[in-house]
Design a protein around this motif. Sequence first.
Motif, PDB file in Angstrom:
ATOM      1  N   GLY A  38      -4.664  -1.273  -0.188  1.00 20.28           N
ATOM      2  CA  GLY A  38      -5.457  -2.499  -0.010  1.00 20.28           C
ATOM      3  C   GLY A  38      -4.684  -3.695  -0.509  1.00 20.28           C
ATOM      4  N   SER A  39      -3.961  -4.344   0.388  1.00 18.41           N
ATOM      5  CA  SER A  39      -3.129  -5.480  -0.027  1.00 18.41           C
ATOM      6  C   SER A  39      -3.927  -6.764  -0.145  1.00 18.41           C
ATOM      7  N   MET A  40      -5.041  -6.857   0.582  1.00 19.19           N
ATOM      8  CA  MET A  40      -5.875  -8.057   0.527  1.00 19.19           C
ATOM      9  C   MET A  40      -7.324  -7.642   0.300  1.00 19.19           C
ATOM     10  N   GLY A  41      -8.050  -8.404  -0.477  1.00 24.80           N
ATOM     11  CA  GLY A  41      -9.447  -8.099  -0.709  1.00 24.80           C
ATOM     12  C   GLY A  41      -9.619  -6.790  -1.466  1.00 24.80           C
ATOM     13  N   THR A  42     -10.751  -6.142  -1.212  1.00 26.13           N
ATOM     14  CA  THR A  42     -11.075  -4.871  -1.854  1.00 26.13           C
ATOM     15  C   THR A  42     -11.009  -3.756  -0.822  1.00 26.13           C
ATOM     16  N   THR A  43     -10.336  -2.681  -1.162  1.00 24.74           N
ATOM     17  CA  THR A  43     -10.174  -1.561  -0.243  1.00 24.74           C
ATOM     18  C   THR A  43     -11.532  -1.025   0.205  1.00 24.74           C
ATOM     19  N   ARG A  44     -11.653  -0.822   1.511  1.00 22.04           N
ATOM     20  CA  ARG A  44     -12.860  -0.195   2.048  1.00 22.04           C
ATOM     21  C   ARG A  44     -12.531   1.258   2.390  1.00 22.04           C
ATOM     22  N   PRO A  45     -13.128   2.208   1.710  1.00 21.40           N
ATOM     23  CA  PRO A  45     -12.853   3.614   2.031  1.00 21.40           C
ATOM     24  C   PRO A  45     -13.501   4.002   3.357  1.00 21.40           C
ATOM     25  N   VAL A  46     -12.980   5.034   3.978  1.00 22.66           N
ATOM     26  CA  VAL A  46     -13.635   5.621   5.144  1.00 22.66           C
ATOM     27  C   VAL A  46     -14.469   6.801   4.665  1.00 22.66           C
ATOM     28  N   HIS A  47     -15.678   6.885   5.167  1.00 20.18           N
ATOM     29  CA  HIS A  47     -16.601   7.958   4.790  1.00 20.18           C
ATOM     30  C   HIS A  47     -16.559   9.015   5.889  1.00 20.18           C
ATOM     31  N   TYR A  48     -16.021  10.170   5.566  1.00 17.24           N
ATOM     32  CA  TYR A  48     -15.903  11.261   6.535  1.00 17.24           C
ATOM     33  C   TYR A  48     -17.026  12.271   6.325  1.00 17.24           C
ATOM     34  N   HIS A  49     -17.659  12.673   7.433  1.00 16.22           N
ATOM     35  CA  HIS A  49     -18.725  13.674   7.404  1.00 16.22           C
ATOM     36  C   HIS A  49     -18.284  14.852   8.274  1.00 16.22           C
ATOM     37  N   VAL A  50     -18.137  16.017   7.674  1.00 19.66           N
ATOM     38  CA  VAL A  50     -17.763  17.215   8.429  1.00 19.66           C
ATOM     39  C   VAL A  50     -19.060  17.834   8.952  1.00 19.66           C
ATOM     40  N   LEU A  51     -19.350  17.597  10.236  1.00 19.76           N
ATOM     41  CA  LEU A  51     -20.610  18.076  10.793  1.00 19.76           C
ATOM     42  C   LEU A  51     -20.561  19.543  11.195  1.00 19.76           C
ATOM     43  N   TYR A  52     -19.366  19.998  11.587  1.00 17.74           N
ATOM     44  CA  TYR A  52     -19.277  21.335  12.194  1.00 17.74           C
ATOM     45  C   TYR A  52     -17.865  21.846  11.981  1.00 17.74           C
ATOM     46  N   ASP A  53     -17.738  23.106  11.592  1.00 17.97           N
ATOM     47  CA  ASP A  53     -16.396  23.666  11.371  1.00 17.97           C
ATOM     48  C   ASP A  53     -16.378  25.165  11.668  1.00 17.97           C
ATOM     49  N   GLU A  54     -16.145  25.476  12.929  1.00 15.79           N
ATOM     50  CA  GLU A  54     -15.964  26.881  13.325  1.00 15.79           C
ATOM     51  C   GLU A  54     -14.579  27.381  12.952  1.00 15.79           C
ATOM     52  N   ILE A  55     -13.611  26.457  12.883  1.00 14.47           N
ATOM     53  CA  ILE A  55     -12.222  26.868  12.645  1.00 14.47           C
ATOM     54  C   ILE A  55     -12.074  27.494  11.264  1.00 14.47           C
ATOM     55  N   GLY A  56     -12.834  26.998  10.296  1.00 18.88           N
ATOM     56  CA  GLY A  56     -12.834  27.607   8.973  1.00 18.88           C
ATOM     57  C   GLY A  56     -11.819  27.012   8.014  1.00 18.88           C
ATOM     58  N   PHE A  57     -11.636  25.703   8.040  1.00 21.07           N
ATOM     59  CA  PHE A  57     -10.745  25.038   7.083  1.00 21.07           C
ATOM     60  C   PHE A  57     -11.293  25.190   5.667  1.00 21.07           C
ATOM     61  N   SER A  58     -10.392  25.338   4.717  1.00 20.33           N
ATOM     62  CA  SER A  58     -10.796  25.178   3.322  1.00 20.33           C
ATOM     63  C   SER A  58     -10.952  23.683   3.072  1.00 20.33           C
ATOM     64  N   THR A  59     -11.636  23.324   1.997  1.00 21.36           N
ATOM     65  CA  THR A  59     -11.843  21.905   1.688  1.00 21.36           C
ATOM     66  C   THR A  59     -10.508  21.180   1.549  1.00 21.36           C
ATOM     67  N   ASP A  60      -9.557  21.762   0.821  1.00 19.65           N
ATOM     68  CA  ASP A  60      -8.250  21.127   0.637  1.00 19.65           C
ATOM     69  C   ASP A  60      -7.487  21.006   1.955  1.00 19.65           C
ATOM     70  N   GLU A  61      -7.551  22.023   2.802  1.00 15.52           N
ATOM     71  CA  GLU A  61      -6.837  21.983   4.085  1.00 15.52           C
ATOM     72  C   GLU A  61      -7.359  20.856   4.971  1.00 15.52           C
ATOM     73  N   LEU A  62      -8.675  20.725   5.029  1.00 14.78           N
ATOM     74  CA  LEU A  62      -9.255  19.701   5.890  1.00 14.78           C
ATOM     75  C   LEU A  62      -8.966  18.312   5.346  1.00 14.78           C
ATOM     76  N   GLN A  63      -9.065  18.134   4.044  1.00  8.78           N
ATOM     77  CA  GLN A  63      -8.784  16.829   3.459  1.00  8.78           C
ATOM     78  C   GLN A  63      -7.311  16.456   3.624  1.00  8.78           C
ATOM     79  N   GLU A  64      -6.416  17.445   3.521  1.00  9.49           N
ATOM     80  CA  GLU A  64      -4.995  17.185   3.738  1.00  9.49           C
ATOM     81  C   GLU A  64      -4.735  16.774   5.187  1.00  9.49           C
ATOM     82  N   LEU A  65      -5.410  17.413   6.159  1.00 10.54           N
ATOM     83  CA  LEU A  65      -5.246  17.052   7.564  1.00 10.54           C
ATOM     84  C   LEU A  65      -5.690  15.616   7.811  1.00 10.54           C
TER      85      LEU A  65
END
Length: 874
Positions: free
Chosen positions: A772-799
């Motif tokens: 955030g070079s200007m102003g205040t950083t706005r985070p993105v809010h991610y919602h995992v609605l569906y996961d048949e692939i079976g990512f672990s929490t760390d794997e999905l967050q890393e992706l």
Amino acid sequence: MDSSSKSTLLPMARKGNGSKGQKIHLLTNHFEVHLTKPTSQYFFHYDVAITYEDGSPVEANGIGRKILDNVEKNYQTDLGSKHFAYDGEKNLFTVGPLPSNQLDFTVVLVDMYSSRNAGNNDGDSKRLRRPNQSKNFKVSLTFAAKIPVRSIANALQGKETDHLQDSTRVVLDVILRHNAAGKNCLLVRQSSFHNDAKFFTNIGEGVDCLKGFHASFRTTQGGLSLNIDVTNTLTVTPGPVLEFLITNQGRDGISIDWKKAKSTLRNLRIKVVTTNLEYKITGLSGLRCKDQTFLWKRKKENGEVEETEITVFDYFTQFLKIKLYDSGDFPCINVGKPKRPTYIPIEHCELVSLQRYTKALSIFQRTNLVNKSRQRPREKMNMLTNALESNKYNDDSMLKECGVRIGSEFTRVEGRILPTPNLKVGNGADIFPRDGRWNFNNKHFAEPATVTKWAVVNFSAHCDPHRIVHDLVRCGRAKGINMDYPFETVFKENPKFKNAPASVRVEKMVEQMTSGLPGGGKPNFILCILSQKKNSDVYGPWKKKILVDYGIVTQCIAPAGNVNDQYLTNVLLKINVKLGGLNSVLAIERSLGIPLVMRVPTIIIGMDVSHGSPGQSDVPSIAAVVSSREWPLISKYRACVRTQSPKVELIDNLFNPVSGTTKDDGIMRELLNDFRSCSNRKPEHIIIFRDGVGESQFKQVLNIELAQMMQACKFLDDTWDPKFTMIIAQKNHHTKFFQADKSDNNVPPGTIIDSKICHPHNNDFFLCAHRGSMGTTRPVHYHVLYDEIGFSTDELQELVHSLSYVYQRSTTAVSLVAPVYYAHLAAAQMGTVMKSEDLLETLSSHDGVTTSGAVYVPPMPKLNERVATSMFFC
């Protein structure tokens, strides 16, 4: 999952929190809610019905609150001395019951918005200073439901959310809005804006940026919290209407574009300075004040009515004896109905305050808005603290009755800083981003394109194109691009067409270019130099002509006075990927470092829908879906773009079963076929990132959009059963994070938060991937609605984090995953194509509807196959 299943899908539950990354202590703009003993165990919900005296419904916006304020003021005994919260429409809430399940009231209001005035058929005795008109209303309050107050306690304990808990949160939000309405604020959903000079900042051309505050209750893992954020809206600068138009259009009074003025002024409220009455503008007179006539019904001394045709100017100056200095040569303001106009000279009209401005902003206004609305973290925190103190929520009668008290401290949360992905560029070199940034100094692009047989066109830009071309070629070769010099001739626009319609200018330029090229052939690439950086009239028609009709890759630039190597590198980033190259790739793409994506055939999809501005109800929405190509890469994409009905958020063209009447197989099948042609196999994993939908639409996205995508796969091969993962990416929310020990600095790139402030049940997390070079950083809010692939929490967050580093247009990590960013770009670029004059004429020729009465949606022009699979949107 069997796509034929009729069971309703729900957002998936959290699997657990991530563990990777360095821990960091943060503050967030959520304030804890505490619960004391309520005065009743239930909220009582009442339906509100407001009618005129004759029983006809009241449809005017905003009048409901005035009527209910009158009820609260004059009928305290009938209400049992109860406080209530009213949502301004049909819902009213109390803590504990009213004395009866059905209560009826009569309300008399003085009508301050009378539409009777000069230019109508009233007699002369009423004149301009007609007394205020009173109106009678009937109000009925009918019991609808009871909502347990204990749901607040469940939320405080972080228990699993249910519909009762959600209903309770809705009631609490209505209480906040009712509180703000009582302070005469401008209300925009859950945001309120005070009419206080310290919150107004002029951004030019008759428009102000008004700072206000968003306030809403949120159910989190840590319990119930009050989320407060600084927010902005745009308002028209109050004051004389004529001054506003002169400022807004940047013209003197004589040269005002009255057609544009009519559109700008429509539905704005004015005050007439001679009467102090307010009206809503419905239009402008067709003639100037000195020429505009109306039929004046004047009573003679014997009581007979005499009809006289008179001009508005003469009526005011000769009969009402009101001097007019500036209005004679201008149209009048019309505040009446189309068949019964009411004209007021423009110099007597002033725009009232707190009116939202919904038109498109100019470049000048946009620049000022960005500069004047940004706030550094410490400044934002101070403003939020002051807002909490000044709003005095703990003194609100309704919140007291339901036992709610708001804490005064920012909530403390723990985040993690994820490791920064490493990049690979040309010749196997590595780039190690620092603070979310990197550069190509002394580096080649990962996959340099070839640029041969290319042309340069110049639409009246004042620059030295030969110098730009020379430096561009030099810089391109330094980045490894095989770049020839263009055709010798720079095709400069003929000055006599400079003020012609944009489509004509484009046609003439193309004619000039095609006739002037050696052998009359097509170039492989065109550099287009424009005189305006944004909002260029030529941009849309040029893109349509070159991409749709000719299928040539083109890059538009609007160079400033000083064109340096950094500017040229940014241009080359776009040119290289448009021509099929890649600027950088993730090191894990080369090492297949995310097994579930890079060792199993996987397609990554980004989806977005772009809508017209708030004042454009008939402009089609544009749905864009991009998909990854050349697996195992996750850095190269193509786009599919379609039009759909205005303001429709769900994408309705994802899958079309083949029939005799449809020529479009649907977006999904087109993208899947493209993936198969690139990788010679079908994807086994399909990862979808969806932008632009709120929590209320999650179930629809799952059960309509995802279901259509599954159907598309089955249609292509009924034995094919790929696994799906669907993630929503939200930028439009109000949660911010601040470093607990460095509150004047933004959080570092890669900061992720998946605990305490997140949903108590669903699988979501916040990510600040960028710097955030200007102003205040706005985070993105991610919602995992569906996961048949079976990512672990760390794997999905890393992706997700990694996909913020594959955006080919920049040398910084971006806030949003690249596939969604690309979908947004594709929708925006094709939106400019839709604005071409011939397409707008097609829309107007249908008068906005089809023969069957449905909204007419013009089809999206189909891209030439030579560029359809390119990253033309970059």
